[in-house]
Design a protein around this motif. Structure first.
Motif, PDB file in Angstrom:
ATOM      1  N   SER A   1       2.916 -29.016 -17.005  1.00 17.20           N
ATOM      2  CA  SER A   1       2.744 -27.809 -17.828  1.00 17.20           C
ATOM      3  C   SER A   1       4.091 -27.269 -18.302  1.00 17.20           C
ATOM      4  O   SER A   1       4.214 -26.770 -19.429  1.00 17.20           O
ATOM      5  CB  SER A   1       1.984 -26.737 -17.045  1.00 17.20           C
ATOM      6  OG  SER A   1       2.744 -26.250 -15.951  1.00 17.20           O
ATOM      7  N   LEU A   2       5.122 -27.364 -17.448  1.00 17.77           N
ATOM      8  CA  LEU A   2       6.462 -26.914 -17.841  1.00 17.77           C
ATOM      9  C   LEU A   2       7.011 -27.800 -18.960  1.00 17.77           C
ATOM     10  O   LEU A   2       7.632 -27.308 -19.909  1.00 17.77           O
ATOM     11  CB  LEU A   2       7.405 -26.937 -16.641  1.00 17.77           C
ATOM     12  CG  LEU A   2       7.072 -25.983 -15.480  1.00 17.77           C
ATOM     13  CD1 LEU A   2       8.072 -26.174 -14.347  1.00 17.77           C
ATOM     14  CD2 LEU A   2       7.076 -24.539 -15.954  1.00 17.77           C
ATOM     15  N   ILE A   3       6.776 -29.105 -18.841  1.00 19.96           N
ATOM     16  CA  ILE A   3       7.236 -30.029 -19.889  1.00 19.96           C
ATOM     17  C   ILE A   3       6.559 -29.716 -21.216  1.00 19.96           C
ATOM     18  O   ILE A   3       7.205 -29.662 -22.266  1.00 19.96           O
ATOM     19  CB  ILE A   3       6.963 -31.489 -19.482  1.00 19.96           C
ATOM     20  CG1 ILE A   3       7.862 -31.898 -18.307  1.00 19.96           C
ATOM     21  CG2 ILE A   3       7.189 -32.433 -20.668  1.00 19.96           C
ATOM     22  CD1 ILE A   3       7.541 -33.265 -17.729  1.00 19.96           C
ATOM     23  N   GLU A   4       5.255 -29.492 -21.190  1.00 14.50           N
ATOM     24  CA  GLU A   4       4.517 -29.188 -22.422  1.00 14.50           C
ATOM     25  C   GLU A   4       5.053 -27.921 -23.084  1.00 14.50           C
ATOM     26  O   GLU A   4       5.209 -27.861 -24.313  1.00 14.50           O
ATOM     27  CB  GLU A   4       3.032 -29.039 -22.115  1.00 14.50           C
ATOM     28  CG  GLU A   4       2.334 -30.350 -21.782  1.00 14.50           C
ATOM     29  CD  GLU A   4       0.869 -30.146 -21.448  1.00 14.50           C
ATOM     30  OE1 GLU A   4       0.398 -28.988 -21.478  1.00 14.50           O
ATOM     31  OE2 GLU A   4       0.187 -31.152 -21.148  1.00 14.50           O
TER      32      GLU A   4
ATOM     33  N   GLY B   1      11.014 -34.560 -19.111  1.00 16.36           N
ATOM     34  CA  GLY B   1      11.339 -33.319 -18.413  1.00 16.36           C
ATOM     35  C   GLY B   1      12.436 -33.500 -17.383  1.00 16.36           C
ATOM     36  O   GLY B   1      12.319 -33.039 -16.247  1.00 16.36           O
ATOM     37  N   VAL B   2      13.526 -34.153 -17.779  1.00 19.30           N
ATOM     38  CA  VAL B   2      14.633 -34.378 -16.839  1.00 19.30           C
ATOM     39  C   VAL B   2      15.292 -33.060 -16.455  1.00 19.30           C
ATOM     40  O   VAL B   2      15.657 -32.847 -15.298  1.00 19.30           O
ATOM     41  CB  VAL B   2      15.662 -35.358 -17.442  1.00 19.30           C
ATOM     42  CG1 VAL B   2      16.883 -35.484 -16.524  1.00 19.30           C
ATOM     43  CG2 VAL B   2      15.028 -36.719 -17.657  1.00 19.30           C
ATOM     44  N   GLY B   3      15.448 -32.155 -17.417  1.00 22.44           N
ATOM     45  CA  GLY B   3      16.009 -30.836 -17.138  1.00 22.44           C
ATOM     46  C   GLY B   3      15.013 -29.752 -17.512  1.00 22.44           C
ATOM     47  O   GLY B   3      14.705 -29.579 -18.694  1.00 22.44           O
ATOM     48  N   LEU B   4      14.498 -29.046 -16.502  1.00 23.96           N
ATOM     49  CA  LEU B   4      13.463 -28.037 -16.744  1.00 23.96           C
ATOM     50  C   LEU B   4      13.884 -26.674 -16.195  1.00 23.96           C
ATOM     51  O   LEU B   4      14.042 -26.509 -14.984  1.00 23.96           O
ATOM     52  CB  LEU B   4      12.150 -28.453 -16.073  1.00 23.96           C
ATOM     53  CG  LEU B   4      11.381 -29.627 -16.698  1.00 23.96           C
ATOM     54  CD1 LEU B   4      10.220 -30.005 -15.785  1.00 23.96           C
ATOM     55  CD2 LEU B   4      10.878 -29.254 -18.084  1.00 23.96           C
ATOM     56  N   PRO B   5      14.068 -25.678 -17.056  1.00 26.30           N
ATOM     57  CA  PRO B   5      14.293 -24.320 -16.556  1.00 26.30           C
ATOM     58  C   PRO B   5      13.011 -23.828 -15.883  1.00 26.30           C
ATOM     59  O   PRO B   5      11.916 -23.997 -16.428  1.00 26.30           O
ATOM     60  CB  PRO B   5      14.587 -23.518 -17.829  1.00 26.30           C
ATOM     61  CG  PRO B   5      14.917 -24.542 -18.866  1.00 26.30           C
ATOM     62  CD  PRO B   5      14.122 -25.754 -18.517  1.00 26.30           C
ATOM     63  N   LEU B   6      13.140 -23.245 -14.723  1.00 25.53           N
ATOM     64  CA  LEU B   6      11.964 -22.729 -14.027  1.00 25.53           C
ATOM     65  C   LEU B   6      11.687 -21.307 -14.512  1.00 25.53           C
ATOM     66  O   LEU B   6      12.611 -20.502 -14.671  1.00 25.53           O
ATOM     67  CB  LEU B   6      12.175 -22.788 -12.513  1.00 25.53           C
ATOM     68  CG  LEU B   6      12.402 -24.216 -11.986  1.00 25.53           C
ATOM     69  CD1 LEU B   6      12.545 -24.209 -10.461  1.00 25.53           C
ATOM     70  CD2 LEU B   6      11.284 -25.162 -12.411  1.00 25.53           C
ATOM     71  N   PRO B   7      10.419 -20.978 -14.763  1.00 21.52           N
ATOM     72  CA  PRO B   7      10.089 -19.765 -15.517  1.00 21.52           C
ATOM     73  C   PRO B   7      10.237 -18.446 -14.775  1.00 21.52           C
ATOM     74  O   PRO B   7      10.304 -17.394 -15.408  1.00 21.52           O
ATOM     75  CB  PRO B   7       8.619 -19.992 -15.909  1.00 21.52           C
ATOM     76  CG  PRO B   7       8.083 -20.919 -14.869  1.00 21.52           C
ATOM     77  CD  PRO B   7       9.230 -21.812 -14.506  1.00 21.52           C
TER      78      PRO B   7
ATOM     79  N   VAL C   1       4.811 -21.893  -9.633  1.00 29.00           N
ATOM     80  CA  VAL C   1       5.070 -21.644 -11.060  1.00 29.00           C
ATOM     81  C   VAL C   1       4.360 -22.633 -11.977  1.00 29.00           C
ATOM     82  O   VAL C   1       4.660 -22.701 -13.171  1.00 29.00           O
ATOM     83  CB  VAL C   1       6.590 -21.641 -11.360  1.00 29.00           C
ATOM     84  CG1 VAL C   1       7.298 -20.568 -10.538  1.00 29.00           C
ATOM     85  CG2 VAL C   1       7.205 -23.014 -11.123  1.00 29.00           C
ATOM     86  N   GLY C   2       3.398 -23.375 -11.450  1.00 32.80           N
ATOM     87  CA  GLY C   2       2.665 -24.331 -12.274  1.00 32.80           C
ATOM     88  C   GLY C   2       3.200 -25.743 -12.106  1.00 32.80           C
ATOM     89  O   GLY C   2       4.198 -25.973 -11.419  1.00 32.80           O
TER      90      GLY C   2
END
Length: 312
Positions: free
Chosen positions: A259-262, A103-109, A254-255
């Motif tokens: 959870s964002l990676i999954e 999860g190096v680059g994660l768009p935030l929801p 936002v969690g």
């Protein structure tokens, strides 16, 4: 003319598209047809021609057909001549799969408002620099950005804000950031990607980063340079980025990062055929280009002309 296949914007984004991007709803179809007609005649470019993809370039170029054509050409030109970032992007590949899980680059929801830019959390220290290269990691980040270009109206219309958390970045990470590669990244972002970058916010700055920061700036245009912000602590950043938009690990709402990676791992896997097609079906054929063909040397200069960055 057929009916255009473009996702409707919410009222906030529609207003921004009208006022900032020069979008005229009754002329969208005409502009899309103009791009498709140009692509048919541009025999050296093998491009996607669906409406949702093409309108991203029109919006990113504020409906200048000339700029849109140049950006599409450069988009596929650079993707052809920087294979280390675009080829072999199979989510089922063992190494690629491992990097996705970092999860190096994660768009935030969640965005600040329905018409706000998309926030992107970038965590370079999340991968082991002794096992993976920056090229391999950035290849996965291009996969995330490809999906956002297709799905995310907030990013396409309002732009993107990057939050670069340098926690856990080591000397091994920093020495991988070399001038020749930075130039390629800068060209991809500034000359071929139709997304407006609204700012970069750096937090948890490690020792030795100043030289890397100066290197990054040296390849940026003046507009982008003016949108770089270094924060001494999170409270400083939270004056401009609402805390609630951040993951739980940053005391946000936002969690969790896990959870964002999954969620993104599933999404990237759902696009597997898209990435395989990008490698095999799309790009440029320099033999068919009218005029002077392009090559890595003409695009990026000789790599040997770049002095290797030496960190203290």
């Amino acid at each position: 003319m057929s009916t255009i296949a473009v996702r409707p914007l919410n009222k906030h984004l529609k207003t921004i598209a009208l006022e900032e991007l020069n979008e005229e709803p009754d002329k969208i179809q005409e502009n899309l047809e103009a791009l498709k007609d140009w692509l048919k005649k541009s025999l050296h470019i093998k491009a996607r021609t669906n409406d949702q993809f093409l309108i991203t370039f029109l919006r990113g170029c504020k409906y200048s057909l000339d700029r849109s054509k140049k950006k599409i050409d450069m988009y596929y030109t650079l993707r052809t001549h920087i294979p280390e970032l675009i080829k072999d992007r199979d989510p089922l590949d063992r190494k690629t799969s491992e990097i996705i899980k970092f999860g190096v680059g994660l768009p935030l929801p969640v965005t600040e408002s329905p018409g706000s830019p998309r926030l992107m959390l970038i965590r370079p220290g999340a991968f082991d620099a002794n096992k993976f290269t920056i090229q391999e990691v950035m290849r996965v980040n291009t996969m995330v950005n490809d999906i956002l270009m297709i799905e995310d109206d907030n990013m396409v219309v309002s732009g993107q804000i990057g939050i670069i958390d340098l926690a856990n970045v080591t000397f091994a990470h920093l020495v991988q950031i070399q001038p020749a590669f930075v130039k390629k990244l800068a060209m991809m972002w500034q000359e071929s990607t139709p997304i407006r970058q609204k700012g970069f916010h750096f937090i948890n700055i490690p020792r030795g980063f100043e030289q890397v920061f100066n290197l990054l700036k040296s390849f940026m245009n003046d507009k982008l340079k003016s949108r770089l912000f270094i924060h001494s602590n999170l409270d400083s950043m939270y004056k401009v980025i609402p805390r609630g938009l951040m993951p739980t690990e940053y005391n946000g709402d936002v969690g969790s990062i896990c959870s964002l990676i999954e969620s993104w791992e599933k999404k990237i896997h759902s696009y597997r055929q898209y990435f395989l097609d990008e490698s095999n079906l799309y790009g440029v054929d320099e033999k068919k280009r009218i005029g002077q063909p392009k090559n890595p040397s003409s695009l990026f200069g000789m790599e040997g002309t770049f002095r290797k960055l030496q960190l203290d």
